[in-house]
Scaffold this motif. Structure first.
Motif, PDB file in Angstrom:
ATOM      1  N   ALA B  11       0.823  -1.213   0.000  1.00 33.13           N
ATOM      2  CA  ALA B  11       0.000   0.000   0.000  1.00 33.13           C
ATOM      3  C   ALA B  11       0.853   1.258   0.000  1.00 33.13           C
ATOM      4  N   PHE B  12       2.102   1.135   0.495  1.00 33.80           N
ATOM      5  CA  PHE B  12       2.960   2.315   0.596  1.00 33.80           C
ATOM      6  C   PHE B  12       3.968   2.408  -0.528  1.00 33.80           C
ATOM      7  N   GLU B  13       3.785   1.595  -1.541  1.00 35.30           N
ATOM      8  CA  GLU B  13       4.808   1.580  -2.569  1.00 35.30           C
ATOM      9  C   GLU B  13       4.870   2.904  -3.317  1.00 35.30           C
ATOM     10  N   MET B  21       1.462   9.193   4.814  1.00 35.23           N
ATOM     11  CA  MET B  21       1.444   8.423   6.064  1.00 35.23           C
ATOM     12  C   MET B  21       2.456   8.970   7.059  1.00 35.23           C
ATOM     13  N   SER B  22       3.620   9.419   6.549  1.00 41.52           N
ATOM     14  CA  SER B  22       4.628   9.981   7.459  1.00 41.52           C
ATOM     15  C   SER B  22       4.081  11.197   8.175  1.00 41.52           C
ATOM     16  N   VAL B  23       3.398  12.043   7.410  1.00 36.85           N
ATOM     17  CA  VAL B  23       2.814  13.248   8.018  1.00 36.85           C
ATOM     18  C   VAL B  23       1.790  12.866   9.073  1.00 36.85           C
ATOM     19  N   LEU B  24       0.973  11.846   8.771  1.00 38.14           N
ATOM     20  CA  LEU B  24      -0.085  11.476   9.702  1.00 38.14           C
ATOM     21  C   LEU B  24       0.457  10.779  10.942  1.00 38.14           C
ATOM     22  N   VAL B  25       1.642  10.213  10.805  1.00 43.20           N
ATOM     23  CA  VAL B  25       2.262   9.619  11.989  1.00 43.20           C
ATOM     24  C   VAL B  25       2.821  10.724  12.874  1.00 43.20           C
ATOM     25  N   ALA B  26       3.320  11.799  12.244  1.00 42.94           N
ATOM     26  CA  ALA B  26       3.906  12.894  13.015  1.00 42.94           C
ATOM     27  C   ALA B  26       2.843  13.777  13.659  1.00 42.94           C
ATOM     28  N   TYR B  58      -5.850   2.283   6.690  1.00 47.19           N
ATOM     29  CA  TYR B  58      -4.735   2.893   7.394  1.00 47.19           C
ATOM     30  C   TYR B  58      -5.097   4.269   7.936  1.00 47.19           C
ATOM     31  N   ILE B  59      -6.096   4.890   7.311  1.00 50.62           N
ATOM     32  CA  ILE B  59      -6.484   6.232   7.737  1.00 50.62           C
ATOM     33  C   ILE B  59      -8.001   6.348   7.775  1.00 50.62           C
ATOM     34  N   THR B  60      -8.481   7.375   8.446  1.00 50.00           N
ATOM     35  CA  THR B  60      -9.890   7.736   8.328  1.00 50.00           C
ATOM     36  C   THR B  60      -9.963   9.160   7.796  1.00 50.00           C
ATOM     37  N   VAL B  61     -11.004   9.391   7.006  1.00 46.35           N
ATOM     38  CA  VAL B  61     -11.218  10.726   6.465  1.00 46.35           C
ATOM     39  C   VAL B  61     -12.557  11.228   6.988  1.00 46.35           C
ATOM     40  N   ASN B  62     -12.519  12.368   7.649  1.00 46.03           N
ATOM     41  CA  ASN B  62     -13.748  12.911   8.225  1.00 46.03           C
ATOM     42  C   ASN B  62     -14.035  14.293   7.694  1.00 46.03           C
ATOM     43  N   LEU B  63     -15.289  14.535   7.403  1.00 47.13           N
ATOM     44  CA  LEU B  63     -15.735  15.856   6.966  1.00 47.13           C
ATOM     45  C   LEU B  63     -16.022  16.683   8.210  1.00 47.13           C
ATOM     46  N   ILE B  64     -15.271  17.771   8.391  1.00 45.45           N
ATOM     47  CA  ILE B  64     -15.501  18.522   9.628  1.00 45.45           C
ATOM     48  C   ILE B  64     -16.434  19.709   9.451  1.00 45.45           C
ATOM     49  N   LYS B  65     -16.586  20.196   8.222  1.00 42.61           N
ATOM     50  CA  LYS B  65     -17.552  21.288   8.045  1.00 42.61           C
ATOM     51  C   LYS B  65     -18.375  21.006   6.812  1.00 42.61           C
ATOM     52  N   SER B  75      -7.054  11.282   9.583  1.00 41.94           N
ATOM     53  CA  SER B  75      -6.406  10.797  10.794  1.00 41.94           C
ATOM     54  C   SER B  75      -5.840   9.416  10.567  1.00 41.94           C
ATOM     55  N   CYS B  76      -4.742   9.175  11.258  1.00 36.28           N
ATOM     56  CA  CYS B  76      -4.106   7.864  11.202  1.00 36.28           C
ATOM     57  C   CYS B  76      -4.855   6.931  12.137  1.00 36.28           C
ATOM     58  N   ILE B  77      -5.001   5.686  11.750  1.00 32.75           N
ATOM     59  CA  ILE B  77      -5.694   4.748  12.614  1.00 32.75           C
ATOM     60  C   ILE B  77      -4.722   4.161  13.631  1.00 32.75           C
TER      61      ILE B  77
END
Lengths: 211, 77
Positions: B11-13, B21-26, B58-65, B75-77
């Motif tokens: 998935a990370f190839e 993913m690096s950003v979401l881990v940080a 690996y991540i979740t995507v949420n609509l905030i507005k 967000s990273c899971i």
């Protein structure tokens, strides 16, 4: 050859992670300008206080009335407004040069974290002014400003943390010398800003375009 | 030095997915537009990569507005 690519890739990932958490467009030069404004303001304040000195039989004392306090307040306010405006402008320019946005997640978090101690300090100092408790104003300014810097430093250059700690230390020391608030104010908001601003300017502002 | 990445998830190839993913881990989470600017990709490009990562859970995507411009929080899971 693959290894070189891998290392370059790793360092680019590292730089992206770093950039995602920290606001790196903060301009060190804005610190220098803020320091200059503060020193000018302190000079004006010193002249005002000197003129307010009255000779009497008891010796020289300050005719510290509300009018004088108002004038000093406006000087401090002007220094603050000019410093913030210059800071925003220089930071905007630097961000543009780097192809970054000035308003992103890290700058948002920077402001959010730095705002609380700053706002608290502002209220604290205003209350002191209102009550006429002038002795703690300079220490209050320095300490809360330092705390705000330390909180914000997590989301920008780490050097800001040390500036914050210096301001806190200076603020605590100034509490021991109530009569010398203006000197400590000039030292903390003037000299320290110029020193740190210069360091950060040479460390971060003048990156070569090859970066 | 050859690192044998035998367990490297396919998935990370892709480079952009790895960077995202690096950003979401940080960070705990990151908003879509900031991520787009950081990785220097287009809306559609990033959206398709994020969809793939979301599918792999690996991540979740949420609509905030729910207004415009609508903001997505990743967000990273």
């Amino acid at each position: 050859m693959e290894d070189k690519n891998a290392l370059a890739e790793l360092s680019s990932i590292k730089s992206i992670m770093e950039r995602s958490t920290r606001f790196i467009s903060l301009s060190g030069l804005s610190g220098v300008m803020a320091g200059i404004y503060a020193l000018i303001g302190a000079g004006l304040a010193y002249k005002l206080l000197y003129k307010a000195e009255v000779e009497s039989e008891a010796g020289i004392y300050n005719d510290f009335n509300q009018n004088l306090a108002d004038k000093l307040f406006f000087i401090a306010l002007a220094v603050l407004v000019l410093s913030v405006a210059t800071g925003i402008w220089l930071t905007y320019r630097k961000a543009k040069r780097k192809g970054q946005h000035i308003w992103n997640q890290s700058s948002r978090l920077l402001l959010a974290n730095g705002a609380l101690p700053l706002f608290t300090g502002g209220c604290f100092v205003l209350i002191l002014l209102f009550k006429g408790d002038f002795a703690l104003i300079a220490p209050g300014c320095l300490i809360f400003y330092g705390l705000s810097l330390v909180a914000a430093s997590q989301y920008t250059f780490g050097d800001v943390k040390w500036l914050g700690i210096c301001e806190i230390g200076l603020g605590l020391i100034s509490t021991l010398f109530p009569g010398f608030g203006l000197y400590f104010w000039a030292l903390g908001f003037g000299v320290l800003h110029i020193v740190y601003g210069t360091i950060m300017h040479f460390k971060y502002d003048r990156e070569s375009s090859a970066n | 030095m050859k690192a044998a990445l035998t367990n490297f998830d396919k998935a990370f190839e892709n480079r952009i997915r790895l960077q995202a993913m690096s950003v979401l881990v940080a960070n705990e989470s990151y908003d879509f537009n900031s991520l787009k600017d950081l990785l220097n990709v287009t809306d559609g490009n990033l959206a398709s990569h994020l969809k793939a990562l979301e599918k792999e859970e690996y991540i979740t995507v949420n609509l905030i507005k729910a207004d415009s411009p609508s903001q997505f929080l990743i967000s990273c899971i």
